[in-house]
Write an enzyme that holds these catalytic residues in place. Structure first.
Site, short mmCIF file in Angstrom:
data_model
loop_
_atom_site.label_atom_id
_atom_site.label_comp_id
_atom_site.label_asym_id
_atom_site.label_seq_id
_atom_site.Cartn_x
_atom_site.Cartn_y
_atom_site.Cartn_z
N ARG A 238 52.32 44.76 41.89
CA ARG A 238 50.90 44.22 41.71
C ARG A 238 50.54 44.00 40.23
NH1 ARG A 238 45.48 47.12 41.38
NH2 ARG A 238 43.89 45.45 41.21
N HIS B 227 41.39 40.78 36.25
CA HIS B 227 41.45 42.22 35.88
C HIS B 227 40.70 42.38 34.56
CE1 HIS B 227 43.37 46.22 37.23
NE2 HIS B 227 42.43 46.65 36.22
N GLU C 142 38.20 45.63 40.95
CA GLU C 142 37.19 46.66 41.04
C GLU C 142 35.85 46.23 40.67
OE1 GLU C 142 38.30 50.20 38.74
OE2 GLU C 142 39.59 51.00 40.58
N ASN D 205 41.07 50.84 45.93
CA ASN D 205 41.53 51.64 44.95
C ASN D 205 40.69 53.06 45.06
OD1 ASN D 205 42.66 49.55 43.92
ND2 ASN D 205 41.60 49.62 41.99
N TYR E 238 40.87 57.11 43.99
CA TYR E 238 41.26 58.32 43.24
C TYR E 238 40.75 59.83 43.42
CZ TYR E 238 43.33 54.77 40.03
OH TYR E 238 44.05 53.72 39.65
N GLU F 63 45.63 50.78 44.46
CA GLU F 63 45.68 51.60 43.43
C GLU F 63 45.41 53.30 43.91
OE1 GLU F 63 43.60 51.26 39.97
OE2 GLU F 63 43.99 49.20 39.80
C1 GBH Z 1 40.90 51.60 37.83
O1 GBH Z 1 39.86 52.04 37.05
C2 GBH Z 1 41.55 50.46 37.01
O2 GBH Z 1 41.68 49.36 38.05
C3 GBH Z 1 42.75 50.44 36.32
O3 GBH Z 1 42.84 49.47 35.62
C4 GBH Z 1 42.68 51.93 35.60
O4 GBH Z 1 43.81 51.85 34.72
C5 GBH Z 1 42.58 52.91 36.61
O5 GBH Z 1 41.57 52.76 37.69
C6 GBH Z 1 42.77 54.45 36.22
O6 GBH Z 1 41.52 54.76 35.64
O7 GBH Z 1 33.56 60.15 36.57
O8 GBH Z 1 31.79 59.33 35.20
O9 GBH Z 1 33.89 60.14 34.55
C7 GBH Z 1 39.14 53.14 37.59
C8 GBH Z 1 38.34 53.48 36.17
C9 GBH Z 1 37.26 55.09 34.90
C10 GBH Z 1 37.00 55.10 37.35
C11 GBH Z 1 36.84 56.38 34.68
C12 GBH Z 1 36.47 56.47 37.06
C13 GBH Z 1 35.29 57.95 35.48
C14 GBH Z 1 33.99 58.16 35.52
N1 GBH Z 1 37.86 54.84 35.90
N2 GBH Z 1 35.91 56.70 35.62
S1 GBH Z 1 33.39 59.62 35.54
#
Ligand code: GBH
Length: 496
Positions: free
Chosen positions: A83, A125, A171, A307, A309, A379
Protein backbone atom coordinates in the site's frame (compact mmCIF):
# COMPACT_ATOMS: atom_id res chain seq x y z
CA UNK A 1 13.10 -17.74 17.78
CA UNK A 2 10.99 -15.75 15.39
CA UNK A 3 8.28 -18.37 15.10
CA UNK A 4 7.57 -18.88 18.81
CA UNK A 5 3.78 -18.91 18.76
CA UNK A 6 3.40 -20.95 15.62
CA UNK A 7 0.88 -18.37 14.39
CA UNK A 8 0.92 -18.34 10.58
CA UNK A 9 -1.13 -17.18 7.64
CA UNK A 10 -2.80 -20.58 7.67
CA UNK A 11 -4.76 -19.35 10.69
CA UNK A 12 -6.49 -16.86 8.35
CA UNK A 13 -8.92 -17.36 5.47
CA UNK A 14 -7.39 -18.72 2.29
CA UNK A 15 -7.78 -15.60 0.16
CA UNK A 16 -6.81 -13.22 2.97
CA UNK A 17 -4.33 -10.54 1.83
CA UNK A 18 -1.24 -9.61 3.83
CA UNK A 19 0.69 -6.50 2.95
CA UNK A 20 2.82 -3.61 4.14
CA UNK A 21 1.84 0.07 4.14
CA UNK A 22 3.61 3.29 3.19
CA UNK A 23 2.89 6.82 1.98
CA UNK A 24 4.49 9.07 -0.62
CA UNK A 25 5.67 11.97 1.52
CA UNK A 26 6.98 9.72 4.28
CA UNK A 27 8.96 7.49 1.89
CA UNK A 28 9.84 9.00 -1.45
CA UNK A 29 12.25 11.86 -0.82
CA UNK A 30 13.40 13.42 -4.12
CA UNK A 31 11.17 16.38 -3.36
CA UNK A 32 12.75 18.59 -6.03
CA UNK A 33 13.24 15.93 -8.66
CA UNK A 34 11.25 14.73 -11.64
CA UNK A 35 9.18 17.88 -11.81
CA UNK A 36 7.65 17.52 -8.36
CA UNK A 37 6.30 20.73 -6.77
CA UNK A 38 5.90 21.60 -3.06
CA UNK A 39 3.01 20.29 -1.00
CA UNK A 40 1.64 21.83 2.20
CA UNK A 41 3.87 19.38 4.09
CA UNK A 42 7.04 20.67 2.38
CA UNK A 43 6.16 24.16 3.57
CA UNK A 44 5.12 23.05 7.07
CA UNK A 45 8.28 20.97 7.56
CA UNK A 46 10.50 23.77 6.30
CA UNK A 47 10.00 25.32 9.73
CA UNK A 48 12.04 23.02 12.00
CA UNK A 49 10.03 24.11 15.02
CA UNK A 50 7.09 22.16 13.60
CA UNK A 51 9.03 18.90 13.70
CA UNK A 52 10.06 17.15 16.95
CA UNK A 53 13.64 16.46 15.84
CA UNK A 54 13.80 19.44 13.48
CA UNK A 55 14.46 17.02 10.64
CA UNK A 56 13.81 17.41 6.94
CA UNK A 57 11.68 15.01 4.89
CA UNK A 58 13.56 15.89 1.71
CA UNK A 59 15.37 12.57 1.43
CA UNK A 60 13.79 10.21 4.01
CA UNK A 61 13.91 6.63 2.53
CA UNK A 62 14.60 7.96 -0.97
CA UNK A 63 12.23 5.33 -2.30
CA UNK A 64 12.05 7.38 -5.50
CA UNK A 65 15.51 6.01 -6.28
CA UNK A 66 15.32 2.72 -4.36
CA UNK A 67 11.96 1.32 -5.45
CA UNK A 68 13.37 -1.60 -7.44
CA UNK A 69 15.31 -2.89 -4.41
CA UNK A 70 12.38 -2.18 -2.12
CA UNK A 71 10.08 -4.29 -4.26
CA UNK A 72 12.56 -7.15 -3.92
CA UNK A 73 12.50 -6.76 -0.14
CA UNK A 74 8.70 -6.93 -0.17
CA UNK A 75 8.89 -10.03 -2.33
CA UNK A 76 11.44 -11.55 0.01
CA UNK A 77 9.14 -10.94 2.96
CA UNK A 78 6.39 -12.79 1.12
CA UNK A 79 3.97 -9.86 1.09
CA UNK A 80 0.92 -10.21 -1.17
CA UNK A 81 0.42 -6.48 -1.51
CA UNK A 82 2.00 -3.06 -1.03
CA UNK A 83 0.00 0.00 0.00
CA UNK A 84 1.44 3.34 -1.09
CA UNK A 85 0.09 6.76 -2.03
CA UNK A 86 0.42 8.98 -5.07
CA UNK A 87 2.09 12.33 -4.56
CA UNK A 88 -0.34 14.82 -6.11
CA UNK A 89 2.39 17.36 -6.85
CA UNK A 90 4.52 14.74 -8.56
CA UNK A 91 1.95 13.78 -11.15
CA UNK A 92 -0.41 16.67 -11.55
CA UNK A 93 -0.20 20.38 -10.97
CA UNK A 94 -1.78 23.57 -12.26
CA UNK A 95 -4.07 21.50 -14.45
CA UNK A 96 -1.17 19.82 -16.17
CA UNK A 97 0.13 16.27 -15.98
CA UNK A 98 3.79 15.64 -15.33
CA UNK A 99 5.06 12.72 -17.46
CA UNK A 100 8.08 12.11 -15.21
CA UNK A 101 5.89 11.67 -12.17
CA UNK A 102 3.57 9.33 -14.02
CA UNK A 103 6.56 7.31 -15.21
CA UNK A 104 7.71 6.85 -11.63
CA UNK A 105 4.40 5.34 -10.50
CA UNK A 106 4.10 3.28 -13.68
CA UNK A 107 7.53 1.82 -12.94
CA UNK A 108 6.69 1.13 -9.31
CA UNK A 109 3.36 -0.50 -10.20
CA UNK A 110 4.94 -2.60 -12.96
CA UNK A 111 7.77 -3.73 -10.69
CA UNK A 112 5.27 -4.80 -8.03
CA UNK A 113 3.12 -6.71 -10.52
CA UNK A 114 6.15 -8.36 -12.03
CA UNK A 115 6.78 -9.92 -8.62
CA UNK A 116 3.16 -10.80 -8.01
CA UNK A 117 2.59 -8.02 -5.47
CA UNK A 118 -0.77 -6.25 -5.66
CA UNK A 119 -0.56 -2.45 -5.65
CA UNK A 120 -3.04 -0.89 -3.18
CA UNK A 121 -3.18 2.85 -3.85
CA UNK A 122 -4.13 5.70 -1.54
CA UNK A 123 -4.99 8.66 -3.75
CA UNK A 124 -4.50 11.24 -1.01
CA UNK A 125 -2.26 10.79 2.03
CA UNK A 126 -2.11 14.41 3.26
CA UNK A 127 0.27 16.08 0.77
CA UNK A 128 -1.94 18.75 -0.80
CA UNK A 129 -0.35 20.95 -3.49
CA UNK A 130 0.71 24.22 -1.83
CA UNK A 131 -0.67 26.09 -4.85
CA UNK A 132 -4.19 24.98 -3.89
CA UNK A 133 -3.60 26.06 -0.29
CA UNK A 134 -2.48 29.49 -1.51
CA UNK A 135 -5.15 29.88 -4.15
CA UNK A 136 -8.29 29.24 -2.08
CA UNK A 137 -7.31 27.86 1.32
CA UNK A 138 -7.11 24.17 0.46
CA UNK A 139 -9.60 21.90 2.21
CA UNK A 140 -11.39 24.85 3.82
CA UNK A 141 -12.80 25.82 0.44
CA UNK A 142 -15.46 23.97 -1.48
CA UNK A 143 -13.34 24.53 -4.60
CA UNK A 144 -11.14 21.69 -3.40
CA UNK A 145 -13.82 19.11 -4.23
CA UNK A 146 -13.49 19.55 -7.98
CA UNK A 147 -9.71 19.82 -7.81
CA UNK A 148 -9.57 16.51 -5.95
CA UNK A 149 -11.98 14.95 -8.41
CA UNK A 150 -9.76 15.94 -11.33
CA UNK A 151 -6.76 14.38 -9.59
CA UNK A 152 -8.63 11.17 -8.72
CA UNK A 153 -10.02 10.91 -12.26
CA UNK A 154 -6.52 11.23 -13.57
CA UNK A 155 -5.22 8.48 -11.25
CA UNK A 156 -7.96 6.02 -12.29
CA UNK A 157 -7.27 6.79 -15.93
CA UNK A 158 -3.49 6.51 -15.72
CA UNK A 159 -3.08 3.59 -13.33
CA UNK A 160 -6.45 1.82 -13.11
CA UNK A 161 -5.62 -0.70 -15.82
CA UNK A 162 -3.24 -2.26 -13.26
CA UNK A 163 -4.39 -0.90 -9.88
CA UNK A 164 -7.52 -2.69 -8.65
CA UNK A 165 -7.60 -1.50 -5.07
CA UNK A 166 -8.18 2.19 -4.30
CA UNK A 167 -8.51 4.38 -1.24
CA UNK A 168 -9.78 7.93 -1.72
CA UNK A 169 -8.28 9.22 1.52
CA UNK A 170 -6.04 8.23 4.38
CA UNK A 171 -7.43 9.02 7.82
CA UNK A 172 -9.66 12.06 7.30
CA UNK A 173 -10.11 12.32 11.08
CA UNK A 174 -6.37 12.46 11.73
CA UNK A 175 -5.80 14.95 8.90
CA UNK A 176 -8.45 17.24 10.39
CA UNK A 177 -7.39 16.73 14.01
CA UNK A 178 -3.71 17.35 13.28
CA UNK A 179 -4.16 20.14 10.74
CA UNK A 180 -7.15 22.08 12.13
CA UNK A 181 -7.57 21.12 15.82
CA UNK A 182 -4.16 20.41 17.35
CA UNK A 183 -2.18 22.29 14.72
CA UNK A 184 0.72 19.81 14.71
CA UNK A 185 0.10 18.75 11.09
CA UNK A 186 0.05 20.88 7.95
CA UNK A 187 -1.42 23.42 7.47
CA UNK A 188 -0.97 23.99 11.23
CA UNK A 189 -4.27 25.62 12.13
CA UNK A 190 -6.02 25.52 15.53
CA UNK A 191 -7.68 27.80 18.03
CA UNK A 192 -4.70 29.57 19.56
CA UNK A 193 -2.44 28.94 16.56
CA UNK A 194 -1.48 31.97 14.47
CA UNK A 195 -4.44 30.99 12.29
CA UNK A 196 -7.47 28.80 12.65
CA UNK A 197 -10.66 28.12 14.56
CA UNK A 198 -11.21 24.63 15.87
CA UNK A 199 -14.89 25.14 16.57
CA UNK A 200 -15.82 25.46 12.88
CA UNK A 201 -12.91 24.54 10.60
CA UNK A 202 -12.64 20.82 11.45
CA UNK A 203 -16.26 20.26 10.48
CA UNK A 204 -15.96 22.25 7.26
CA UNK A 205 -12.83 20.38 6.21
CA UNK A 206 -14.40 17.03 7.14
CA UNK A 207 -17.43 17.94 5.06
CA UNK A 208 -15.35 18.73 1.98
CA UNK A 209 -13.39 15.50 2.38
CA UNK A 210 -16.65 13.55 2.41
CA UNK A 211 -18.06 15.36 -0.63
CA UNK A 212 -14.82 14.76 -2.52
CA UNK A 213 -14.86 11.09 -1.55
CA UNK A 214 -18.47 10.60 -2.70
CA UNK A 215 -17.79 12.27 -6.06
CA UNK A 216 -14.67 10.22 -6.70
CA UNK A 217 -16.43 6.95 -5.88
CA UNK A 218 -19.38 7.89 -8.09
CA UNK A 219 -17.00 8.74 -10.91
CA UNK A 220 -15.08 5.48 -10.51
CA UNK A 221 -18.27 3.43 -10.54
CA UNK A 222 -19.70 5.23 -13.59
CA UNK A 223 -16.65 5.66 -15.72
CA UNK A 224 -14.09 2.99 -14.80
CA UNK A 225 -15.49 0.11 -12.80
CA UNK A 226 -17.01 -1.81 -15.71
CA UNK A 227 -13.68 -2.11 -17.49
CA UNK A 228 -11.21 -1.90 -14.65
CA UNK A 229 -13.17 -4.05 -12.17
CA UNK A 230 -11.49 -2.63 -9.09
CA UNK A 231 -12.78 -1.80 -5.63
CA UNK A 232 -12.69 1.53 -3.83
CA UNK A 233 -12.97 2.60 -0.22
CA UNK A 234 -11.64 5.12 2.29
CA UNK A 235 -9.19 4.50 5.12
CA UNK A 236 -10.52 5.60 8.50
CA UNK A 237 -8.59 5.72 11.75
CA UNK A 238 -10.02 4.77 15.07
CA UNK A 239 -8.77 4.06 18.54
CA UNK A 240 -10.96 1.77 20.64
CA UNK A 241 -12.69 3.69 23.44
CA UNK A 242 -13.42 1.55 26.48
CA UNK A 243 -15.89 2.92 29.05
CA UNK A 244 -13.93 3.86 32.17
CA UNK A 245 -16.69 2.51 34.39
CA UNK A 246 -20.00 0.69 34.04
CA UNK A 247 -21.89 3.93 34.66
CA UNK A 248 -24.32 4.59 31.77
CA UNK A 249 -22.83 8.05 31.26
CA UNK A 250 -19.34 6.60 30.72
CA UNK A 251 -20.73 3.97 28.38
CA UNK A 252 -22.49 6.69 26.39
CA UNK A 253 -19.31 8.81 26.38
CA UNK A 254 -17.22 5.96 24.95
CA UNK A 255 -19.80 5.50 22.23
CA UNK A 256 -19.68 9.25 21.48
CA UNK A 257 -15.90 9.13 21.23
CA UNK A 258 -16.22 6.42 18.54
CA UNK A 259 -18.86 8.53 16.76
CA UNK A 260 -16.65 11.64 16.73
CA UNK A 261 -13.65 9.75 15.38
CA UNK A 262 -14.89 6.84 13.25
CA UNK A 263 -18.61 7.56 12.83
CA UNK A 264 -17.89 11.11 11.64
CA UNK A 265 -16.88 9.56 8.30
CA UNK A 266 -18.16 5.99 8.43
CA UNK A 267 -21.72 7.04 9.21
CA UNK A 268 -22.04 9.30 6.12
CA UNK A 269 -20.40 6.83 3.73
CA UNK A 270 -22.71 4.06 4.98
CA UNK A 271 -25.99 5.83 5.77
CA UNK A 272 -25.65 9.23 4.08
CA UNK A 273 -25.47 11.49 7.16
CA UNK A 274 -23.46 12.29 10.29
CA UNK A 275 -24.08 10.33 13.50
CA UNK A 276 -26.99 11.54 15.63
CA UNK A 277 -24.66 12.29 18.56
CA UNK A 278 -22.62 14.71 16.42
CA UNK A 279 -25.74 16.54 15.24
CA UNK A 280 -26.78 16.85 18.86
CA UNK A 281 -23.45 17.96 20.34
CA UNK A 282 -22.12 20.12 17.49
CA UNK A 283 -25.42 21.66 16.46
CA UNK A 284 -25.46 24.05 13.54
CA UNK A 285 -21.67 24.18 13.33
CA UNK A 286 -21.94 20.78 11.65
CA UNK A 287 -22.65 21.33 7.93
CA UNK A 288 -25.61 19.59 6.29
CA UNK A 289 -25.77 17.44 3.18
CA UNK A 290 -28.28 18.08 0.40
CA UNK A 291 -30.55 15.20 -0.57
CA UNK A 292 -28.38 14.48 -3.59
CA UNK A 293 -25.11 14.61 -1.63
CA UNK A 294 -26.57 12.30 0.95
CA UNK A 295 -27.65 9.85 -1.74
CA UNK A 296 -24.18 9.86 -3.29
CA UNK A 297 -22.58 9.27 0.09
CA UNK A 298 -24.76 6.31 1.06
CA UNK A 299 -22.86 3.04 0.48
CA UNK A 300 -20.03 4.94 -1.19
CA UNK A 301 -17.46 2.25 -0.41
CA UNK A 302 -16.82 -1.34 -1.43
CA UNK A 303 -14.98 -1.99 1.85
CA UNK A 304 -13.98 -0.10 4.98
CA UNK A 305 -10.26 0.63 5.31
CA UNK A 306 -9.32 0.74 8.98
CA UNK A 307 -6.14 2.01 10.61
CA UNK A 308 -6.01 0.90 14.20
CA UNK A 309 -3.21 1.24 16.73
CA UNK A 310 -4.35 1.67 20.32
CA UNK A 311 -7.10 2.26 22.90
CA UNK A 312 -8.14 4.63 25.68
CA UNK A 313 -10.46 4.55 28.67
CA UNK A 314 -13.25 7.07 28.30
CA UNK A 315 -15.23 9.09 30.84
CA UNK A 316 -18.15 11.41 30.41
CA UNK A 317 -17.02 15.02 30.73
CA UNK A 318 -20.06 17.28 31.19
CA UNK A 319 -18.11 20.53 31.53
CA UNK A 320 -14.88 20.36 29.54
CA UNK A 321 -12.64 23.16 30.69
CA UNK A 322 -9.13 21.90 30.16
CA UNK A 323 -9.24 21.94 26.37
CA UNK A 324 -9.76 24.50 23.63
CA UNK A 325 -13.36 25.12 22.61
CA UNK A 326 -14.43 23.22 19.53
CA UNK A 327 -13.86 19.72 18.21
CA UNK A 328 -11.79 18.69 21.23
CA UNK A 329 -14.48 19.52 23.76
CA UNK A 330 -17.60 18.99 21.61
CA UNK A 331 -17.84 15.28 22.36
CA UNK A 332 -17.77 15.91 26.14
CA UNK A 333 -15.37 13.07 26.73
CA UNK A 334 -12.27 12.61 28.82
CA UNK A 335 -9.58 10.07 27.90
CA UNK A 336 -7.37 8.12 30.28
CA UNK A 337 -4.53 5.70 29.71
CA UNK A 338 -4.96 3.98 33.08
CA UNK A 339 -7.53 2.86 35.61
CA UNK A 340 -6.80 2.32 39.31
CA UNK A 341 -3.12 2.75 38.57
CA UNK A 342 -3.06 0.07 35.87
CA UNK A 343 -2.20 1.11 32.31
CA UNK A 344 -4.69 0.04 29.66
CA UNK A 345 -1.98 -2.03 27.97
CA UNK A 346 1.74 -2.45 27.51
CA UNK A 347 3.46 0.91 27.25
CA UNK A 348 5.99 2.03 24.67
CA UNK A 349 6.74 5.40 26.21
CA UNK A 350 4.46 7.10 23.67
CA UNK A 351 0.79 7.37 22.73
CA UNK A 352 0.82 3.77 21.56
CA UNK A 353 -0.36 1.47 24.38
CA UNK A 354 -0.49 -2.17 23.33
CA UNK A 355 -4.13 -3.24 23.63
CA UNK A 356 -4.84 -6.19 21.31
CA UNK A 357 -8.42 -6.66 22.57
CA UNK A 358 -9.15 -3.11 21.36
CA UNK A 359 -8.77 -4.33 17.77
CA UNK A 360 -11.29 -7.12 18.43
CA UNK A 361 -13.73 -4.60 19.87
CA UNK A 362 -13.41 -1.94 17.19
CA UNK A 363 -13.92 -4.58 14.47
CA UNK A 364 -17.05 -5.85 16.17
CA UNK A 365 -18.26 -2.27 16.59
CA UNK A 366 -18.01 -1.76 12.81
CA UNK A 367 -19.69 -5.08 12.11
CA UNK A 368 -22.60 -4.46 14.46
CA UNK A 369 -23.28 -0.79 13.71
CA UNK A 370 -22.50 -0.53 10.00
CA UNK A 371 -24.16 -3.58 8.38
CA UNK A 372 -21.21 -5.95 8.59
CA UNK A 373 -19.15 -4.43 5.74
CA UNK A 374 -15.98 -6.01 4.31
CA UNK A 375 -13.04 -4.53 6.21
CA UNK A 376 -9.39 -4.21 5.25
CA UNK A 377 -7.00 -3.28 8.03
CA UNK A 378 -4.88 -0.79 6.12
CA UNK A 379 -2.52 0.03 9.02
CA UNK A 380 -1.58 -1.58 12.32
CA UNK A 381 1.78 -1.68 13.97
CA UNK A 382 3.81 -1.16 17.08
CA UNK A 383 6.40 1.38 17.97
CA UNK A 384 9.73 1.00 19.69
CA UNK A 385 11.70 4.11 20.41
CA UNK A 386 15.25 3.65 19.23
CA UNK A 387 18.00 5.99 20.21
CA UNK A 388 18.57 8.54 17.48
CA UNK A 389 22.00 8.08 15.96
CA UNK A 390 21.76 4.33 16.40
CA UNK A 391 24.83 2.74 14.89
CA UNK A 392 25.68 -0.59 13.48
CA UNK A 393 28.49 -0.89 16.01
CA UNK A 394 25.95 -0.80 18.83
CA UNK A 395 24.38 -3.93 17.47
CA UNK A 396 27.09 -6.50 16.73
CA UNK A 397 24.36 -8.96 15.72
CA UNK A 398 23.35 -6.83 12.78
CA UNK A 399 24.00 -8.34 9.36
CA UNK A 400 23.92 -6.88 5.90
CA UNK A 401 20.68 -7.04 3.98
CA UNK A 402 22.16 -9.52 1.51
CA UNK A 403 22.19 -12.19 4.23
CA UNK A 404 18.73 -11.49 5.48
CA UNK A 405 16.92 -14.23 3.65
CA UNK A 406 18.21 -16.83 6.02
CA UNK A 407 16.97 -17.04 9.58
CA UNK A 408 19.53 -16.30 12.21
CA UNK A 409 19.82 -14.48 15.47
CA UNK A 410 21.34 -11.60 13.54
CA UNK A 411 18.84 -8.81 13.18
CA UNK A 412 17.81 -5.66 14.92
CA UNK A 413 16.11 -6.66 18.11
CA UNK A 414 12.62 -5.21 18.17
CA UNK A 415 11.09 -8.07 20.12
CA UNK A 416 8.39 -5.81 21.59
CA UNK A 417 7.13 -5.18 18.07
CA UNK A 418 7.07 -8.91 17.33
CA UNK A 419 4.87 -9.31 20.39
CA UNK A 420 2.70 -6.45 19.16
CA UNK A 421 2.10 -8.18 15.82
CA UNK A 422 1.56 -11.59 17.40
CA UNK A 423 -0.98 -10.29 19.88
CA UNK A 424 -2.92 -8.09 17.44
CA UNK A 425 -2.98 -10.78 14.75
CA UNK A 426 -4.28 -13.28 17.32
CA UNK A 427 -7.03 -10.83 18.25
CA UNK A 428 -7.81 -10.32 14.56
CA UNK A 429 -8.06 -14.07 14.05
CA UNK A 430 -10.61 -14.23 16.88
CA UNK A 431 -12.66 -11.41 15.36
CA UNK A 432 -12.76 -13.25 12.04
CA UNK A 433 -13.71 -16.51 13.76
CA UNK A 434 -16.56 -14.61 15.44
CA UNK A 435 -17.89 -13.40 12.10
CA UNK A 436 -16.27 -10.04 11.31
CA UNK A 437 -15.68 -9.85 7.55
CA UNK A 438 -12.01 -8.84 7.46
CA UNK A 439 -10.34 -9.40 4.08
CA UNK A 440 -6.81 -8.12 4.57
CA UNK A 441 -4.16 -6.79 6.93
CA UNK A 442 -1.38 -4.29 6.20
CA UNK A 443 1.47 -3.68 8.63
CA UNK A 444 2.52 -0.09 9.28
CA UNK A 445 5.15 0.11 8.19
CA UNK A 446 7.34 -1.56 5.54
CA UNK A 447 10.37 0.66 6.29
CA UNK A 448 11.24 3.15 8.99
CA UNK A 449 10.20 6.52 7.59
CA UNK A 450 9.57 10.20 8.29
CA UNK A 451 6.84 10.17 10.93
CA UNK A 452 5.28 13.61 10.19
CA UNK A 453 5.64 16.00 13.15
CA UNK A 454 7.73 13.35 14.95
CA UNK A 455 10.33 13.35 12.19
CA UNK A 456 12.71 10.39 12.34
CA UNK A 457 12.31 9.97 16.10
CA UNK A 458 9.70 7.23 15.75
CA UNK A 459 10.46 4.06 13.85
CA UNK A 460 7.60 1.84 12.73
CA UNK A 461 9.42 -0.18 10.06
CA UNK A 462 9.82 -3.91 9.63
CA UNK A 463 13.11 -2.78 8.15
CA UNK A 464 15.46 -0.43 9.92
CA UNK A 465 16.72 2.40 7.70
CA UNK A 466 20.15 3.93 8.23
CA UNK A 467 19.40 7.48 7.07
CA UNK A 468 23.06 8.20 6.35
CA UNK A 469 23.67 5.34 3.95
CA UNK A 470 19.97 4.69 3.16
CA UNK A 471 20.61 0.98 3.63
CA UNK A 472 17.72 -1.13 4.90
CA UNK A 473 18.29 -3.76 7.64
CA UNK A 474 15.75 -6.36 8.71
CA UNK A 475 14.44 -6.19 12.21
CA UNK A 476 13.30 -9.25 14.14
CA UNK A 477 9.76 -8.26 13.12
CA UNK A 478 10.66 -8.56 9.42
CA UNK A 479 11.96 -12.07 9.95
CA UNK A 480 8.93 -12.92 12.05
CA UNK A 481 6.64 -11.79 9.21
CA UNK A 482 8.62 -13.74 6.67
CA UNK A 483 8.21 -16.87 8.75
CA UNK A 484 4.52 -16.11 9.36
CA UNK A 485 3.90 -15.70 5.62
CA UNK A 486 6.09 -18.55 4.44
CA UNK A 487 3.73 -21.22 5.73
CA UNK A 488 1.78 -22.02 2.59
CA UNK A 489 1.04 -25.66 3.31
CA UNK A 490 -2.26 -24.88 4.94
CA UNK A 491 -4.61 -27.65 3.96
CA UNK A 492 -4.69 -30.93 5.86
CA UNK A 493 -3.83 -32.84 2.70
CA UNK A 494 -0.71 -30.83 2.01
CA UNK A 495 0.70 -31.24 5.49
CA UNK A 496 0.15 -35.00 5.52
C1 GBH B 1 -1.19 7.10 10.76
O1 GBH B 1 -1.37 8.26 11.45
C2 GBH B 1 -0.81 7.54 9.38
O2 GBH B 1 -1.69 7.07 8.39
C3 GBH B 1 0.58 7.22 9.01
O3 GBH B 1 0.99 8.07 7.98
C4 GBH B 1 1.45 7.30 10.25
O4 GBH B 1 2.81 7.19 9.92
C5 GBH B 1 1.02 6.19 11.17
O5 GBH B 1 -0.33 6.27 11.45
C6 GBH B 1 1.80 6.09 12.47
O6 GBH B 1 1.54 7.15 13.33
O7 GBH B 1 -2.77 10.28 21.67
O8 GBH B 1 -2.84 12.66 21.54
O9 GBH B 1 -0.71 11.55 21.61
C7 GBH B 1 -1.65 8.17 12.79
C8 GBH B 1 -1.23 9.42 13.44
C9 GBH B 1 -0.33 10.45 15.29
C10 GBH B 1 -2.30 9.12 15.54
C11 GBH B 1 -0.17 10.51 16.75
C12 GBH B 1 -2.18 9.25 17.03
C13 GBH B 1 -1.23 10.46 18.85
C14 GBH B 1 -2.17 11.45 19.45
N1 GBH B 1 -1.05 9.29 14.86
N2 GBH B 1 -1.44 10.43 17.40
S1 GBH B 1 -2.11 11.47 21.18
Amino acid sequence: RADQTGLSRCDFPEDFIFGASASAFQYEGAVDEGGRKPSIWDIFAANPRNIADGSSPNITDDQYHHYTDDVLLLKNLGMDSYRFSISWTRVFHDGRVNPEGIAYYNNLIDALLEHGIKPFVTIYHWDLPQTLQDKFGGWLSRDIVDEYLRFADFCFQAFGDRVKNWLTFNEPHQLVNGGYVQGYYAPGRCTGCPQGNSSTEPYIVGHHLLLAHAKAVKLYRRKYKVNQRGVIGMTLDSFWYEPYSSLPRDIAAARRALDFELGWFLHPITFGDYPQSMRLYVGDRLPAFTVEESRDLRNSMDFVGLNHYTSRYTQDNPWPSNVRPGYESDSHTHFLTQRNGNPIGGTTGTWLYVVPWGLYNVLNHVKENYNNPPIIITENGGLVMLVTGFLKSNFPGLVDIADSNTFSDKFIKDGARVQFYESYLTSLQQAIADGVDVRGYYAWSFLDNWEWNNGYSQRFGLYYVDYTTLKRYPKHSALWFKQFLSNTKCSVLETM
